[in-house]
Design a protein around this motif. Structure first.
Motif, mmCIF file in Angstrom:
data_model
loop_
_atom_site.group_PDB
_atom_site.id
_atom_site.type_symbol
_atom_site.label_atom_id
_atom_site.label_comp_id
_atom_site.label_asym_id
_atom_site.label_seq_id
_atom_site.Cartn_x
_atom_site.Cartn_y
_atom_site.Cartn_z
ATOM 1 N N TYR A 138 0.801 -1.235 0.000
ATOM 2 C CA TYR A 138 0.000 0.000 0.000
ATOM 3 C C TYR A 138 0.828 1.278 0.000
ATOM 4 O O TYR A 138 0.335 2.355 -0.315
ATOM 5 N N ARG B 195 -9.026 -7.366 12.221
ATOM 6 C CA ARG B 195 -8.481 -6.499 11.191
ATOM 7 C C ARG B 195 -9.542 -5.491 10.817
ATOM 8 O O ARG B 195 -10.738 -5.760 10.978
ATOM 9 N N HIS C 197 -1.168 -19.011 3.123
ATOM 10 C CA HIS C 197 -1.457 -19.174 1.688
ATOM 11 C C HIS C 197 -1.044 -17.902 0.964
ATOM 12 O O HIS C 197 -1.328 -16.809 1.440
ATOM 13 N N GLN C 693 -2.705 -13.729 9.154
ATOM 14 C CA GLN C 693 -2.880 -14.730 8.112
ATOM 15 C C GLN C 693 -2.626 -16.137 8.636
ATOM 16 O O GLN C 693 -1.518 -16.441 9.060
ATOM 17 N N LEU C 712 -7.496 -13.658 6.571
ATOM 18 C CA LEU C 712 -7.414 -12.202 6.554
ATOM 19 C C LEU C 712 -6.079 -11.737 5.992
ATOM 20 O O LEU C 712 -5.023 -12.229 6.394
ATOM 21 N N LEU C 713 -6.160 -10.783 5.079
ATOM 22 C CA LEU C 713 -4.948 -10.186 4.513
ATOM 23 C C LEU C 713 -4.860 -8.754 5.009
ATOM 24 O O LEU C 713 -5.874 -8.088 5.203
ATOM 25 N N PRO C 714 -3.658 -8.273 5.226
ATOM 26 C CA PRO C 714 -3.535 -6.918 5.766
ATOM 27 C C PRO C 714 -4.041 -5.865 4.782
ATOM 28 O O PRO C 714 -3.909 -6.022 3.569
#
Lengths: 156, 300, 794
Positions: A138, B195, C197, C693, C712-714
């Motif tokens: 990002y 998150r 993954h 993750q 979950l991906l950042p």
């Protein structure tokens, strides 16, 4: 069912199944393959387009819902061949690597700058927080949008 | 390829038309609003309605935010983004802006609707907890008229509401209780998620009304921690008339946690969720009380 | 933050932060990905997958699906068995079911392949297939896989009585034991590197088109290794290799996920051969996460031995490696645990020994995928956690302990206790630069102030050394194919050139960096170099892009080919100038007469002359074209120093990454802008793996990470603004001194995040918690009841 959808300024009338997702309508029916799908569950934002001037995840919208509305995709971002400052920013600041999330990111960035011409880095991060990029961390996307803000020659 | 199964599609021209269509298709029809809860479920084929009644065109009837009869009235078709951006909302209920800031993401908030989120009835739904804290009510309309259901009676179980086949949620009402002269109000919402954009591991909303140094009334809503009706009634009861002290808030947190029955999932084990019920109740109450005491922030 | 470097940029004239050539199409939405391909008459494939992790298949009934008006054909395991294709070889010399015939062995395993005229109908038809399963007990917990009563997963293998895959050891056990016996201090820790993954944003997919008239098969595929895929199709499907063309168009990321050949690809190929029509198959996200190559899943026990004054003496590790239902791990055949045994990392020590045991479980196959430099990720995490624990035990600052033990510049080339020879490095310089950028001493002061206030701030370090650019053909191969790569350089009469390479970009910017390599060698403009890749009919053989090998191997091939062209040009220039070739020197992008620089010819002039009527001397027949195959003499060894600053809320367990400082040394940087972009990516991986993750399973083997809602991906909100620095220590054996950088930050960064969080929690007595450090995991660690992060929460 028959739908009339204005995509990038052109009205398209098509017979579609009610279940056809907008992203597939754009890609498979109209051949506008600039918008991608990446997750199926509204999490990644690779499919972001504008629907009636608002960014939306087009994998979670039925084509039927776009009937009578306006859709804008990445293919409409440049202005008569002249790259939009957002597009320039992404190229200038290495805001992309594989290029898969890029169209969705740019559509959100364009919308952000239309509504907030001078965003902070934090505001850019917030604006793209529903979209996943697996390549850039990002950092350079934020720089790209800020570059575009700085180099805007007037909004769209 | 995740795509929905076949269904009939109808576009409603008005609320009464929507109700007519719902009646025509019966049990297996679903309302389609923003679609951001329903369509993913349909793509995964966890939901396979036979018919969808699209109410997105009913903005005149169902998309509004206004104060009327001492209540903030929210049309069911108001989007999350509209709730977040509304000054009117922020002026009365800081808790809603707190909550909306952490619901899904900016793009989803653009199309996802308040009514859709409530009717999805996910046990982790932030707004269900926020409306429970505010002791709001829901207007449910059928062909024979409408009924008003307290927010805390709206959900009948996970993914289940009182909205019967043939009915439509049209409005959410939140009482604006300025209370007796001198009573001051503050509210807040606190959420822990794995998150940004994720559902809560646990979340708490609090609304508090102060009368001098006494808590005149309090509302506590909880999401994702197995709280009955998304609320912490025993904790509220304890706070009513209690001194506005840190100690009171701590005790309320304990009570909130004691009355939860958290279900472990990938977001967290049961003991952690129970801990969050307490910890976040206290944090939400602390912020709500601070806001009640400092109305200068633009919040009554 | 702008990158800081303590040395001037090295390299030739065209090196530098050049804007990328490929972006012209990407920013216009004109990238060309596999799912963008639409061929006339194309059918759409969909795969029916097992809903359970372990079951005997009693029957598969496809009659109703075949009756669907839009369905063209359905393939089952039985159909493939008739063609001898029900099983395919994996990269690790195991076999994997293409479509299940006897049993299903993981949730999501492929059972049947439907082809229909549109993708919605193909999906619908899956619901019409009736499979009768007899559910069997599943093994989801690797720690139980070798229990005597564990169900045997691979009863397809003759005589198989258990779930054992392999045992592997490296290092000198006696020497390591002796070092430990002599140590003042030994610190040990169990730690899990959870299953992860790579999840490129574009899933895997293929369009197969078989032409029955000429027997040619064209496959557009998400492939990081098109040539290797071609050979595998030839070997697995018995097709003549010269009739196979693999085209890898633009790839929406890979990170290792797109190295193997997956059952869906083969199904599309067979489907096209059966129906005579092109067949597209693109997996959805759940299929991607549940069935394609995972990464990590290492249960590790590590021990470190040291003297009381902080000299590291030795390292021991034992690992239980979960390989899933089929051993499909992708690494050189000689190394079943990849390069894990490079686990002594960046430290000078006498001895080390490690053992790795691989086991089968009822989980998806794979193993090495996800920017891990063949398991160096796991190794770096292990040693960097141990060094931090040792620092705590010795009450030494972790930076100080590292500085005392890092290899010194004068030790290079350095052969580590397990036999790798590191090429070059100046480790203390990199660490000191990172500490300088971070303001390390000031951070420690701030931490002390905050701790006194009851705030939990952490400062975590990691130092990594990778071995990349696999690799020497004498030491490693994959299924007998040596890991060398070719480059063909064609020179047109006007002096512009076309470089054809065997490696395949997934976003790394090969079209730009490889042009920069060639332009620098030939003294021409980058604009005059066209890079061709991703099409086996147009490019020379090579093993593809993974393990950070593009620049170390293929980049070297490109440079060598360009130098061969330059040498040919010298001969031609000598003829043009009527001097001896030896009298010419290469300067300013021209061949010119030594001592008389006015007398010279540019590359373009020479190229035209080569095609002219000029009488050419021996050694040149006409054009200047040249080829090269680069067989690397050794790996290259990039390294770096990372510092992560976190704030932890002990009341909720939430972690915020406040700062991330990364100093990378990948040797010579061809395009520093692209290098920094790659580092950013890997740092985000570190944040992701450390904090969120993980692919988790429940006791029945159900995958709980089958969508982006649960895997979950950042996002932009979890990643801080990265602060980069660089040192440049060229590789002495690489033609342009470059080392590769694609995986460095993924390898190095997770340990820095975990070390930072553990540092924050030190006042609470927390020593270790396994990744991912979710709020729940952190809170439970504080309570002294750490979570097992690979299994469903309870």
């Amino acid at each position: 069912m028959q739908v009339n959808v204005t995509v990038n300024g052109t009205v398209f009338t098509r017979e579609v199944e009610p279940r056809l997702l907008l992203i597939h309508f754009l890609r498979d029916e109209l051949g506008l393959t600039g918008s991608h799908w990446g997750c199926d569950t509204s999490n990644c934002g690779a499919c972001v387009v504008w629907l009636d001037d608002v960014p939306v995840k087009s994998c979670t919208v039925l084509t039927a819902m776009a009937d009578g509305r306006r859709v804008r995709t990445v293919e409409d971002l440049d202005r008569g061949g002249q790259l939009d400052p957002v597009q320039q920013g992404f190229a200038e600041c290495h805001g992309l690597q594989c290029g898969f999330c890029t169209p969705g990111m740019m559509m959100t960035a364009r919308w952000l700058l239309d509504h907030n011409p001078d965003p902070s880095a934090e505001q850019v991060r917030e604006a793209i927080s529903g979209q996943v990029c697996r390549c850039t961390g990002y950092e350079n996307i934020v720089r790209s949008v800020l570059w575009a803000a700085k180099h805007e020659g007037g909004g769209t | 390829m995740q795509v929905p199964a076949h269904f009939e599609y109808e576009k409603a021209a008005s609320v009464s038309h929507a109700l007519l269509l719902l009646a025509r298709y019966g049990q297996d029809a679903r309302i389609l609003a923003g679609g951001h809860s329903l369509i993913p479920m349909m793509k995964l084929r966890l939901a396979q309605p036979e018919a969808l009644v699209d109410i997105n065109g009913l903005t005149d009837e169902l998309r509004y935010l206004r104060v009327s009869g001492g209540e903030l009235r929210i049309g069911a078709l108001v989007t999350h983004a509209q709730l977040l951006e509304s000054e009117l909302v922020g002026q009365h209920f800081a808790i809603l802006h707190d909550a909306e800031q952490v619901i899904a993401d900016p793009i989803v908030r653009n199309w996802g609707t308040i009514g859709g989120s409530l009717c999805q009835a996910d046990p982790s739904e932030d707004l269900s907890a926020a409306f429970a804290a505010l002791k709001g009510s829901m207007v449910v309309q059928g062909r024979d008229g409408s009924r008003v259901v307290p927010a805390r009676e709206f959900h009948t179980g996970p993914y289940e509401t009182v909205v019967a086949p043939g009915e439509l949620l049209t409005e959410i009402r939140l009482p604006i209780r300025t209370g007796a002269a001198g009573a001051r109000h503050g509210s807040a919402y606190v959420k822990v998620a794995r998150r940004v954009g994720d559902w809560p591991v646990g979340a708490a909303g609090a609304a508090i009304w102060l009368s001098g140094d006494t808590i005149a009334d309090a509302g506590i809503g909880l999401a994702a921690v197995g709280a009955r009706n998304f609320a912490a009634a025993p904790a509220e009861e304890f706070l009513r008339g209690a001194p506005a002290s840190t100690q009171s808030l701590r005790r309320a947190g304990q009570l909130a946690a004691e009355h939860c029955q958290p279900v472990p999932d990938q977001r967290g084990p049961a003991d952690y969720k129970r801990h969050l019920a307490s910890e976040l109740t206290v944090r939400a109450l602390v912020t709500a009380m601070r806001r009640a005491r400092t109305p200068a922030a633009g919040r009554p | 933050m702008t990158g800081r470097t303590d040395v001037p940029p090295a390299g030739g004239g065209a090196y530098g932060p050049l804007r990328r050539k490929e972006d012209a199409r990407f920013v216009r939405g004109k990238g060309h990905f596999v799912d963008d391909i639409a061929l006339p008459g194309m059918l759409h494939g969909a795969i029916l997958r097992s809903p359970v992790a372990h079951a005997t298949i009693r029957s598969v009934d496809t009659a109703a699906a075949l009756a669907h008006p839009k369905v063209a054909a359905v393939i089952t395991g039985a159909d493939l068995a008739e063609r001898g294709l029900a099983w395919m070889p994996t990269i690790s010399a195991d076999v994997q079911a293409v479509l299940a015939t006897d049993k299903v062995r993981f949730q999501g395993q492929e059972i049947a392949f439907v082809m229909a005229t549109d993708r919605y109908a193909a999906r619908d038809a899956l619901e019409l297939i009736d499979v009768d399963y007899e559910v069997l007990p599943a093994v989801a917990d690797a720690l139980l896989a070798m229990a005597p009563d564990a169900p045997v997963i691979r009863d397809d293998l003759p005589g198989k009585q258990d779930n054992h895959v392999f045992d592997w050891a490296a290092g000198d056990k006696a020497a390591a034991d002796a070092a430990f016996a002599a140590a003042d201090v030994v610190v040990a820790q169990d730690m899990l590197y959870p299953r992860s993954h790579p999840a490129p944003l574009e899933t895997c997919g293929t369009v197969a088109c078989y032409d029955p008239l000429d027997g040619r098969l064209t496959v557009w595929s998400t492939s990081q290794a098109p040539h290797a895929h071609r050979t595998l199709y030839a070997l697995a499907a018995g097709l003549p290799e010269h009739k196979i063309r693999i085209i890898s168009p633009d790839l929406g990321g890979g990170f290792g996920n797109k190295v193997p050949v997956y059952p869906g690809y083969l199904c599309a190929v067979v489907g096209s051969m059966i129906t005579g029509k092109p067949v597209k198959w693109v997996e959805d996200r759940s299929e991607n996460l549940m069935s394609t190559s995972f990464a990590r899943d290492y249960h590790m026990h590590g021990e470190i031995a040291a003297t009381r004054d902080g000299k590291i003496l030795g390292l021991r590790a034992s690992v239980l490696a979960d390989h899933g239902a089929f051993n499909g791990t992708a690494q050189p055949t000689q190394y079943p645990a990849g390069f894990f045994h490079m686990f002594t990392g960046s430290y000078d020590m006498q001895a080390a020994h490690c053992t790795v045991t691989g086991v089968y479980t009822n989980k998806a196959p794979g193993g090495v995928a996800y920017s891990c430099s063949f398991r160096i990720t796991e190794a770096v995490y292990l040693v960097e956690r141990l060094v931090d624990l040792l620092a705590r035990e010795l009450d030494l600052d972790p930076a100080e302990l590292r500085l005392r033990n890092l290899l010194r510049p004068d030790q290079f080339p350095y052969t580590c206790p397990t036999g790798w020879t590191y090429d070059s490095g100046d480790y203390p310089r990199a660490l000191r630069l990172a500490m300088d950028i971070a303001g390390y001493d000031e951070l420690r002061r701030e931490q002390a102030v905050r701790r006194a206030r009851g705030e939990y701030m952490g400062i975590g370090l990691s130092f990594f050394t990778e071995g990349v650019g696999a690799g020497p053909k004498s030491q490693m191969d994959i299924l007998g194919l040596g890991l060398a790569d070719g480059a063909d350089l064609r020179v047109h009469p006007t002096g512009s050139v076309v470089l054809a390479i065997s490696v395949q970009t997934q976003g790394q910017g090969h079209e730009t960096t490889f042009a920069q390599i060639v332009a620098s060698e030939l003294g021409i403009s980058v604009d005059d170099v066209e890079v061709v890749h991703g099409d086996t009919d147009r490019t020379p053989f090579g093993m593809g892009t993974y393990g950070s090998r593009s620049t170390p191997v293929s980049g070297a091939a490109a440079a060598v080919a360009a130098r061969r062209v330059r040498e040919r040009a010298r001969i031609v220039a000598a003829a043009m100038l009527e001097v001896a070739a030896d009298d010419l020197e290469w300067a300013d992008g021209r061949w010119q007469v030594r001592g008389d620089p006015e007398q010279g010819r540019s590359f373009a002039q020479i190229a035209m002359a080569a095609h002219s009527g000029l009488e050419l001397p021996a050694g040149v027949e006409g054009h200047l074209d040249a080829s090269a195959v680069y067989n690397p003499p050794n790996l290259t060894f990039p390294f770096g120093a990372y510092i992560c600053v976190t704030d932890v809320d002990p009341g909720t367990g939430e972690v915020r990454v406040r700062r991330f400082i990364a100093v990378d040394d990948c040797g010579v940087r061809i395009n520093p802008m692209i290098v920094e972009g790659q580092v950013h990516r890997g740092l985000a991986d570190g944040v992701g793996m450390a904090l969120m993750q993980a692919i988790v399973f429940d006791a029945e083997g159900n995958c709980l990470g089958g969508s982006f809602m649960d895997y979950l991906l950042p996002t932009s909100m979890e990643c801080p603004s990265f602060e980069l620095g660089a040192t440049v220590t060229p590789s002495p054996h690489h033609p342009i001194g470059a080392k590769g950088v694609g995986e460095s930050a993924t390898v190095g960064s997770p340990a820095a995040v975990v070390n930072s969080v553990m540092d924050a929690l030190a006042p609470l007595g927390v020593r270790h918690a396994d990744m991912p450090l979710t709020p729940a995991s952190v809170w439970r660690a504080i309570q002294g009841r750490p979570l097992r992060t690979d299994l469903a929460a309870s």
